[in-house]
Design a protein around this motif. Sequence first.
Motif, PDB file in Angstrom:
ATOM      1  N   ILE A 126       0.832  -1.209   0.000  1.00  0.00           N
ATOM      2  CA  ILE A 126       0.000   0.000   0.000  1.00  0.00           C
ATOM      3  C   ILE A 126       0.865   1.257   0.000  1.00  0.00           C
ATOM      4  CG2 ILE A 126      -1.680   1.348   1.328  1.00  0.00           C
ATOM      5  CD1 ILE A 126      -2.834  -1.309   2.329  1.00  0.00           C
ATOM      6  N   THR A 127       1.938   1.230   0.799  1.00  0.00           N
ATOM      7  CA  THR A 127       2.834   2.389   0.881  1.00  0.00           C
ATOM      8  C   THR A 127       3.487   2.679  -0.466  1.00  0.00           C
ATOM      9  OG1 THR A 127       3.324   1.936   3.218  1.00  0.00           O
ATOM     10  CG2 THR A 127       4.882   3.337   2.015  1.00  0.00           C
ATOM     11  N   VAL A 128       4.007   1.635  -1.110  1.00  0.00           N
ATOM     12  CA  VAL A 128       4.654   1.810  -2.412  1.00  0.00           C
ATOM     13  C   VAL A 128       3.647   2.305  -3.449  1.00  0.00           C
ATOM     14  CG1 VAL A 128       5.841   0.639  -4.310  1.00  0.00           C
ATOM     15  CG2 VAL A 128       6.420   0.076  -1.950  1.00  0.00           C
ATOM     16  N   LEU A 129       2.426   1.764  -3.393  1.00  0.00           N
ATOM     17  CA  LEU A 129       1.382   2.205  -4.329  1.00  0.00           C
ATOM     18  C   LEU A 129       1.056   3.685  -4.135  1.00  0.00           C
ATOM     19  CD1 LEU A 129      -0.703   1.587  -6.506  1.00  0.00           C
ATOM     20  CD2 LEU A 129      -2.273   0.829  -4.704  1.00  0.00           C
ATOM     21  N   LEU A 130       0.948   4.111  -2.878  1.00  0.00           N
ATOM     22  CA  LEU A 130       0.656   5.519  -2.586  1.00  0.00           C
ATOM     23  C   LEU A 130       1.810   6.422  -3.021  1.00  0.00           C
ATOM     24  CD1 LEU A 130      -1.032   5.261   0.937  1.00  0.00           C
ATOM     25  CD2 LEU A 130      -2.126   5.813  -1.241  1.00  0.00           C
ATOM     26  N   LEU A 131       3.026   5.962  -2.776  1.00  0.00           N
ATOM     27  CA  LEU A 131       4.193   6.748  -3.185  1.00  0.00           C
ATOM     28  C   LEU A 131       4.222   6.919  -4.699  1.00  0.00           C
ATOM     29  CD1 LEU A 131       6.983   5.237  -0.897  1.00  0.00           C
ATOM     30  CD2 LEU A 131       5.992   7.529  -0.738  1.00  0.00           C
ATOM     31  N   TYR A 132       3.806   5.872  -5.397  1.00  0.00           N
ATOM     32  CA  TYR A 132       3.783   5.955  -6.865  1.00  0.00           C
ATOM     33  C   TYR A 132       2.640   6.844  -7.351  1.00  0.00           C
ATOM     34  CZ  TYR A 132       3.255   4.738 -11.746  1.00  0.00           C
ATOM     35  OH  TYR A 132       3.119   4.827 -13.105  1.00  0.00           O
ATOM     36  N   GLN A 133       1.451   6.631  -6.791  1.00  0.00           N
ATOM     37  CA  GLN A 133       0.277   7.378  -7.245  1.00  0.00           C
ATOM     38  C   GLN A 133       0.396   8.876  -6.955  1.00  0.00           C
ATOM     39  OE1 GLN A 133      -2.219   6.496  -9.061  1.00  0.00           O
ATOM     40  NE2 GLN A 133      -1.825   4.309  -9.186  1.00  0.00           N
ATOM     41  N   THR A 134       0.996   9.211  -5.822  1.00  0.00           N
ATOM     42  CA  THR A 134       1.150  10.629  -5.464  1.00  0.00           C
ATOM     43  C   THR A 134       2.398  11.248  -6.090  1.00  0.00           C
ATOM     44  OG1 THR A 134       2.337  10.005  -3.427  1.00  0.00           O
ATOM     45  CG2 THR A 134      -0.057  10.315  -3.269  1.00  0.00           C
ATOM     46  N   ARG A 135       3.176  10.414  -6.795  1.00  0.00           N
ATOM     47  CA  ARG A 135       4.400  10.840  -7.464  1.00  0.00           C
ATOM     48  C   ARG A 135       5.458  11.370  -6.497  1.00  0.00           C
ATOM     49  NH1 ARG A 135       1.903   8.233 -10.515  1.00  0.00           N
ATOM     50  NH2 ARG A 135       1.602   8.562 -12.761  1.00  0.00           N
ATOM     51  N   LEU A 136       5.397  10.914  -5.246  1.00  0.00           N
ATOM     52  CA  LEU A 136       6.470  11.250  -4.317  1.00  0.00           C
ATOM     53  C   LEU A 136       7.756  10.555  -4.752  1.00  0.00           C
ATOM     54  CD1 LEU A 136       4.643  11.113  -0.859  1.00  0.00           C
ATOM     55  CD2 LEU A 136       5.413  13.129  -2.126  1.00  0.00           C
ATOM     56  N   ILE A 137       7.572   9.422  -5.433  1.00  0.00           N
ATOM     57  CA  ILE A 137       8.691   8.746  -6.087  1.00  0.00           C
ATOM     58  C   ILE A 137       8.361   8.649  -7.562  1.00  0.00           C
ATOM     59  CG2 ILE A 137      10.003   6.616  -6.339  1.00  0.00           C
ATOM     60  CD1 ILE A 137       9.662   6.053  -3.439  1.00  0.00           C
ATOM     61  N   VAL A 138       9.182   9.256  -8.376  1.00  0.00           N
ATOM     62  CA  VAL A 138       8.977   9.220  -9.821  1.00  0.00           C
ATOM     63  C   VAL A 138       9.913   8.168 -10.416  1.00  0.00           C
ATOM     64  CG1 VAL A 138       9.100  10.524 -11.971  1.00  0.00           C
ATOM     65  CG2 VAL A 138       8.362  11.653  -9.863  1.00  0.00           C
ATOM     66  N   VAL A 139       9.349   7.282 -11.203  1.00  0.00           N
ATOM     67  CA  VAL A 139      10.147   6.207 -11.797  1.00  0.00           C
ATOM     68  C   VAL A 139      10.895   6.766 -13.009  1.00  0.00           C
ATOM     69  CG1 VAL A 139      10.124   3.880 -12.758  1.00  0.00           C
ATOM     70  CG2 VAL A 139       8.438   4.530 -11.029  1.00  0.00           C
ATOM     71  N   SER A 140      12.058   7.293 -12.732  1.00  0.00           N
ATOM     72  CA  SER A 140      12.893   7.843 -13.794  1.00  0.00           C
ATOM     73  C   SER A 140      13.766   6.741 -14.398  1.00  0.00           C
ATOM     74  CB  SER A 140      13.792   8.946 -13.239  1.00  0.00           C
ATOM     75  OG  SER A 140      14.691   8.409 -12.276  1.00  0.00           O
ATOM     76  N   LYS A 141      14.445   7.078 -15.477  1.00  0.00           N
ATOM     77  CA  LYS A 141      15.329   6.110 -16.124  1.00  0.00           C
ATOM     78  C   LYS A 141      16.432   5.651 -15.174  1.00  0.00           C
ATOM     79  CE  LYS A 141      18.311   5.551 -20.170  1.00  0.00           C
ATOM     80  NZ  LYS A 141      18.837   6.187 -21.416  1.00  0.00           N
ATOM     81  N   LYS A 142      16.972   6.589 -14.387  1.00  0.00           N
ATOM     82  CA  LYS A 142      18.054   6.261 -13.460  1.00  0.00           C
ATOM     83  C   LYS A 142      17.569   5.330 -12.352  1.00  0.00           C
ATOM     84  CE  LYS A 142      21.582   8.383 -10.506  1.00  0.00           C
ATOM     85  NZ  LYS A 142      22.151   9.668 -10.005  1.00  0.00           N
ATOM     86  N   ILE A 143      16.411   5.629 -11.758  1.00  0.00           N
ATOM     87  CA  ILE A 143      15.861   4.790 -10.695  1.00  0.00           C
ATOM     88  C   ILE A 143      15.547   3.398 -11.231  1.00  0.00           C
ATOM     89  CG2 ILE A 143      13.836   4.436  -9.213  1.00  0.00           C
ATOM     90  CD1 ILE A 143      13.777   7.426  -8.726  1.00  0.00           C
ATOM     91  N   ARG A 144      14.984   3.356 -12.438  1.00  0.00           N
ATOM     92  CA  ARG A 144      14.647   2.075 -13.046  1.00  0.00           C
ATOM     93  C   ARG A 144      15.896   1.222 -13.256  1.00  0.00           C
ATOM     94  NH1 ARG A 144      12.132   4.053 -16.749  1.00  0.00           N
ATOM     95  NH2 ARG A 144       9.975   3.690 -16.129  1.00  0.00           N
ATOM     96  N   SER A 145      16.962   1.850 -13.719  1.00  0.00           N
ATOM     97  CA  SER A 145      18.221   1.131 -13.958  1.00  0.00           C
ATOM     98  C   SER A 145      18.808   0.589 -12.660  1.00  0.00           C
ATOM     99  CB  SER A 145      19.233   2.058 -14.640  1.00  0.00           C
ATOM    100  OG  SER A 145      18.761   2.506 -15.888  1.00  0.00           O
ATOM    101  N   ILE A 146      18.748   1.391 -11.607  1.00  0.00           N
ATOM    102  CA  ILE A 146      19.292   0.965 -10.312  1.00  0.00           C
ATOM    103  C   ILE A 146      18.519  -0.234  -9.770  1.00  0.00           C
ATOM    104  CG2 ILE A 146      19.567   1.633  -7.887  1.00  0.00           C
ATOM    105  CD1 ILE A 146      20.120   4.490  -8.853  1.00  0.00           C
ATOM    106  N   ILE A 147      17.197  -0.165  -9.834  1.00  0.00           N
ATOM    107  CA  ILE A 147      16.367  -1.245  -9.306  1.00  0.00           C
ATOM    108  C   ILE A 147      16.573  -2.532 -10.103  1.00  0.00           C
ATOM    109  CG2 ILE A 147      14.001  -2.025  -8.898  1.00  0.00           C
ATOM    110  CD1 ILE A 147      13.239   0.889  -8.380  1.00  0.00           C
ATOM    111  N   ILE A 148      16.608  -2.418 -11.415  1.00  0.00           N
ATOM    112  CA  ILE A 148      16.799  -3.602 -12.257  1.00  0.00           C
ATOM    113  C   ILE A 148      18.149  -4.252 -11.981  1.00  0.00           C
ATOM    114  CG2 ILE A 148      17.131  -4.381 -14.644  1.00  0.00           C
ATOM    115  CD1 ILE A 148      15.084  -2.279 -15.486  1.00  0.00           C
TER     116      ILE A 148
END
Length: 243
Positions: A126-148
Motif C-alpha cells: 500500500i505504501t509503495v502504491l501511494l508513493l507511486y500514485q502521489t508521485r512522491l517517487i517518480v520512476v525515472s530512467k536512473k531509478i529504473r536502472s538501479i532497481i533492475i
Amino acid sequence: MLLNQTSNPAFSNYFWDDNKSSSNKMTVSGIFYKSIFCILLIAIITVGIWKLYSEGNSIKWYISGGMLSAIIISIVISVRQHWASFLVPLYAIAKGFFLGGISSYAHAKFPNLPYQAIGVTIITFITVLLLYQTRLIVVSKKIRSIIITACASIFLVYIISWILGFFGIKSFVWGTSWVAILFNFVAAIFASLSLLLDFDYIEKQKNKAPKSKEWIATWGLLVSLVWLYAETLRLMKKLAIRF
C-alpha cells in the motif's frame, strides 16, 4: 529499450508486442480482480499445508514441489503467454504449497511470525502504491536502472548460493550473521521497489494491451508480492533468532 523494462520478467516487452491485436483492452480493475482471485488461491493452499503440518505430517516435498513447479510454470508462461489464463492460477497454487510450507516452519518456531510478515507485506504494498500514485517517487530512467541492476544481482546471489548447496557449501545468505541479515534487508527493500516498476508499466499499458494480458500483469504482481513476503518472513525469522 530500458525505459520499457522492469525488474520483473513478467513485464518485459516480449509480452506486450501485440498490444494492438484486440479491441478489448487491459484494465486496472481486471488485473485487480484476477490478482485477488490468485491471492485467495495462495491463501487457501497455504492454510491447507499449515493444517497438514500441525497434524504432524511431513510437508518437505510440498515445499520443494511447489517451488519447482512455480519455476517450471513461470518458464512455460514466458514462452507461451497465451496460456496464462490457466497457468497463472496454477502458479498461484504452486506458490501456495511453497509459502504454506515455509510459513508453517516459521510459525512452529516463532508463533504468529507469518501473520506479522503478511501485515508488513500488505503495508509495504500500500505504501509503495501511494508513493507511486502521489508521485512522491517518480520512476525515472536512473531509478529504473538501479532497481533492475540490484534485483538481478540479488537473484544471481541466490542462484549461486543454491548451486553451492549441492556441493555441501552453505552460503552466507542462509545464515543468521549480520551480513546475512543486511543482505535480506536489502533484498526486501528492492523487492518492494520492484513494485514501483510494475505499477509504472501497468499504468502505461492500461487500455492499450489486449485484455488477455491482464493475466500476465497479474502474474508479474504475484512474483513481486511472493518475493516480498518471502524476504520479509526470512528477515523477521533471522532477527527473531538473533534477539
